[in-house]
Design a protein around this motif. Structure first.
Motif, mmCIF file in Angstrom:
data_model
loop_
_atom_site.group_PDB
_atom_site.id
_atom_site.type_symbol
_atom_site.label_atom_id
_atom_site.label_comp_id
_atom_site.label_asym_id
_atom_site.label_seq_id
_atom_site.Cartn_x
_atom_site.Cartn_y
_atom_site.Cartn_z
ATOM 1 N N CYS A 1 -26.230 22.263 -11.889
ATOM 2 C CA CYS A 1 -24.896 22.344 -11.295
ATOM 3 C C CYS A 1 -25.001 22.449 -9.783
ATOM 4 C CB CYS A 1 -24.159 23.575 -11.812
ATOM 5 S SG CYS A 1 -23.971 23.632 -13.586
ATOM 6 N N THR B 1 -17.003 22.603 -9.383
ATOM 7 C CA THR B 1 -18.421 22.550 -9.726
ATOM 8 C C THR B 1 -18.757 21.173 -10.271
ATOM 9 O OG1 THR B 1 -18.413 24.900 -10.261
ATOM 10 C CG2 THR B 1 -20.216 23.617 -11.157
ATOM 11 N N ILE C 1 -21.623 18.877 -12.460
ATOM 12 C CA ILE C 1 -22.629 19.068 -13.500
ATOM 13 C C ILE C 1 -23.290 17.721 -13.769
ATOM 14 C CG2 ILE C 1 -23.041 19.833 -15.877
ATOM 15 C CD1 ILE C 1 -20.238 21.249 -15.630
ATOM 16 N N TRP D 1 -13.775 26.092 -14.137
ATOM 17 C CA TRP D 1 -15.156 26.588 -14.150
ATOM 18 C C TRP D 1 -15.184 28.104 -14.292
ATOM 19 C CZ3 TRP D 1 -19.709 24.648 -15.116
ATOM 20 C CH2 TRP D 1 -20.852 25.364 -14.779
#
Length: 65
Positions: free
Chosen positions: A25, A32, A34, A52
């Protein structure tokens, strides 16, 4: 937007460390990101900051194992 290669990507402290980690991440201005740690150039999932926080909070309240 910051280039993906300029972000500080991190793996979970629960990852095995033997190259078998599944995801990593990075925090961005609006949430965020990923990605698959073995495919850094591959697709990236973007998660808004509120979603998140809710996800991480639910893990803290309901730890596995």
């Amino acid at each position: 937007m910051t280039a993906l290669s300029e972000l500080e990507w991190f793996k979970s402290s629960y990852s095995g460390g033997s190259g078998t980690e599944c995801v990593e991440c990075a925090y961005s201005a609006d949430g965020t990101l990923i990605r698959d740690s073995k495919r850094a150039e591959g697709p990236v999932v973007r998660v808004r900051a509120g979603a998140w926080r809710a996800f991480v909070g639910s893990l803290a309240r309901n730890p596995a194992g």
